[in-house]
Design a protein around this motif. Structure first.
Motif, short mmCIF file in Angstrom:
data_model
loop_
_atom_site.label_atom_id
_atom_site.label_comp_id
_atom_site.label_asym_id
_atom_site.label_seq_id
_atom_site.Cartn_x
_atom_site.Cartn_y
_atom_site.Cartn_z
N THR A 1 -6.05 -0.45 -15.28
CA THR A 1 -4.98 0.30 -14.60
C THR A 1 -4.64 -0.48 -13.34
O THR A 1 -5.53 -0.95 -12.63
CB THR A 1 -5.44 1.72 -14.23
N ILE A 2 -3.35 -0.61 -13.06
CA ILE A 2 -2.90 -1.34 -11.88
C ILE A 2 -2.23 -0.38 -10.91
O ILE A 2 -1.40 0.45 -11.31
CB ILE A 2 -1.91 -2.46 -12.25
N LEU A 3 -2.59 -0.50 -9.63
CA LEU A 3 -1.98 0.30 -8.58
C LEU A 3 -1.07 -0.58 -7.72
O LEU A 3 -1.39 -1.74 -7.45
CB LEU A 3 -3.05 0.93 -7.67
N GLU A 4 0.03 0.00 -7.30
CA GLU A 4 0.90 -0.65 -6.32
C GLU A 4 1.42 0.42 -5.37
O GLU A 4 1.96 1.44 -5.80
CB GLU A 4 2.07 -1.37 -7.00
N ARG A 5 1.17 0.18 -4.09
CA ARG A 5 1.60 1.11 -3.04
C ARG A 5 1.17 2.54 -3.33
O ARG A 5 1.93 3.49 -3.18
CB ARG A 5 3.11 1.04 -2.84
N ALA B 1 -10.93 -1.62 -15.70
CA ALA B 1 -10.68 -2.30 -14.43
C ALA B 1 -9.62 -1.52 -13.66
O ALA B 1 -8.65 -1.03 -14.24
CB ALA B 1 -10.20 -3.72 -14.68
N LEU B 2 -9.80 -1.41 -12.34
CA LEU B 2 -8.79 -0.85 -11.46
C LEU B 2 -8.31 -1.99 -10.57
O LEU B 2 -9.07 -2.53 -9.77
CB LEU B 2 -9.37 0.29 -10.63
N LEU B 3 -7.05 -2.36 -10.74
CA LEU B 3 -6.52 -3.59 -10.15
C LEU B 3 -5.38 -3.31 -9.18
O LEU B 3 -4.77 -2.24 -9.20
CB LEU B 3 -6.02 -4.53 -11.25
N ARG C 1 -3.22 -5.47 -5.52
CA ARG C 1 -3.41 -6.27 -4.31
C ARG C 1 -4.16 -5.47 -3.25
O ARG C 1 -4.32 -4.25 -3.37
CB ARG C 1 -2.04 -6.72 -3.76
N ASN C 2 -4.60 -6.13 -2.20
CA ASN C 2 -5.28 -5.45 -1.11
C ASN C 2 -4.37 -4.37 -0.50
O ASN C 2 -3.17 -4.59 -0.32
CB ASN C 2 -5.68 -6.45 -0.02
N GLY C 3 -4.97 -3.24 -0.18
CA GLY C 3 -4.22 -2.18 0.48
C GLY C 3 -3.37 -1.33 -0.42
O GLY C 3 -2.55 -0.53 0.07
N MET C 4 -3.55 -1.43 -1.74
CA MET C 4 -2.71 -0.68 -2.67
C MET C 4 -3.31 0.66 -3.09
O MET C 4 -2.70 1.41 -3.84
CB MET C 4 -2.41 -1.53 -3.92
N GLY C 5 -4.54 0.96 -2.63
CA GLY C 5 -5.11 2.28 -2.88
C GLY C 5 -6.31 2.33 -3.79
O GLY C 5 -6.74 3.42 -4.18
N LYS C 6 -6.89 1.18 -4.12
CA LYS C 6 -8.01 1.17 -5.07
C LYS C 6 -9.24 1.87 -4.48
O LYS C 6 -9.80 2.77 -5.12
CB LYS C 6 -8.35 -0.28 -5.46
N ALA D 1 -0.80 0.58 -17.15
CA ALA D 1 -2.10 0.87 -17.76
C ALA D 1 -2.05 0.44 -19.22
O ALA D 1 -1.01 0.58 -19.89
CB ALA D 1 -2.45 2.35 -17.65
N GLY D 2 -3.14 -0.11 -19.71
CA GLY D 2 -3.20 -0.54 -21.10
C GLY D 2 -4.53 -1.16 -21.43
O GLY D 2 -5.45 -1.17 -20.60
N THR D 3 -4.64 -1.69 -22.63
CA THR D 3 -5.86 -2.38 -23.02
C THR D 3 -5.92 -3.73 -22.32
O THR D 3 -4.90 -4.26 -21.86
CB THR D 3 -5.92 -2.59 -24.54
N ILE D 4 -7.09 -4.29 -22.25
CA ILE D 4 -7.24 -5.57 -21.56
C ILE D 4 -6.49 -6.68 -22.28
O ILE D 4 -6.01 -7.63 -21.65
CB ILE D 4 -8.74 -5.92 -21.37
N SER D 5 -6.34 -6.56 -23.60
CA SER D 5 -5.59 -7.56 -24.35
C SER D 5 -4.10 -7.50 -24.04
O SER D 5 -3.38 -8.48 -24.24
CB SER D 5 -5.83 -7.39 -25.85
#
Length: 228
Positions: free
Chosen positions: A201-205, A33-35, A37-42, A211-215
């Motif tokens: 993986t999570i993006l911010e700005r 998953a690439l996560l 908020r809106n506008g963070m670069g996904k 980043a990590g496993t889903i668990s």
């Protein structure tokens, strides 16, 4: 072994910088998953991977440097994109949409119709006459017909009726269980993502911040980086 590796990826729209250092890896058969908020670069990250936007940093796919390739050559390596907003060819029929970019492999028209029976029923209808859910099925089927090694789903359930959303999630689960296809999923439905993804993986700005496993994706982390 990593199928896709993105390291310190940067990108700009003119003078406006959008990505400031994205790191992302996807292994063979992995669903990530690439996560954010809106506008963070996904979606910008997806454009860089698919070579629809120039980028800095390192991007490799199955050992090939993507940054030197135009989008059509990157696609031929095995990148299958289901774009945000579906973008079906409205003046073409369902069948024509599916075969337009088809490449040899296990995914054929018959196999796509088996997964999405409604597309078979509407084979000769123009895509513009389909409902939003049916167009999303068509967009997924079109990407599968390219016989990709990595399927990228950019907001594939956005704006759909709940029953259609669940049908799309069911298809993603089936793809994971039966095909071993690598998948990158951008979506806001954390509950469904937890059920189908191996990692996140999570993006911010415009930058990778987690980043990590889903668990390992705890409620505290989602609240910090994804919650409103």
């Amino acid at each position: 072994m990593s199928l896709l590796t993105a390291s310190n990826v940067t990108a700009s729209y003119g003078a406006s910088q959008a990505l400031f250092g994205v790191d992302l890896t996807i292994g063979e058969g992995e669903v990530r998953a690439l996560l954010g908020r809106n506008g963070m670069g996904k979606s910008t990250t997806v454009k860089c991977i698919c070579r629809m936007l120039a980028s800095g940093g390192t991007l490799t796919f199955n050992g090939t440097d993507l940054t030197r390739l135009p989008s059509h050559r990157a696609a031929r390596l095995g990148l299958g994109l289901v774009p945000e907003g579906r973008r079906c060819f409205g003046n073409l029929t369902v069948h024509e949409n599916l075969i337009a970019a088809a490449r040899p492999g296990d995914w054929t028209f018959e196999r796509v119709v088996e997964m999405f029976p409604r597309l078979g029923e509407r084979r000769n209808q123009n895509a513009s006459s389909l409902s939003g859910g049916e167009q999303q099925m068509l967009a997924i089927g079109r990407a599968l017909m390219t016989n990709p090694r990595l399927l990228i789903l950019d907001e594939a359930t956005e704006g759909l009726a709940p029953i259609i959303r669940q049908e799309i999630w069911s298809v993603i689960r089936k793809l994971k269980a039966e095909t071993g296809l690598s998948i990158l999923v951008i979506d806001k439905s954390i509950r469904e993502l937890r059920e189908v993804c191996d990692s996140a993986t999570i993006l911010e700005r415009g930058k990778s911040v987690w980043a990590g496993t889903i668990s390992e994706l705890t409620d505290d982390i989602t609240t910090t980086y994804i919650g409103v």
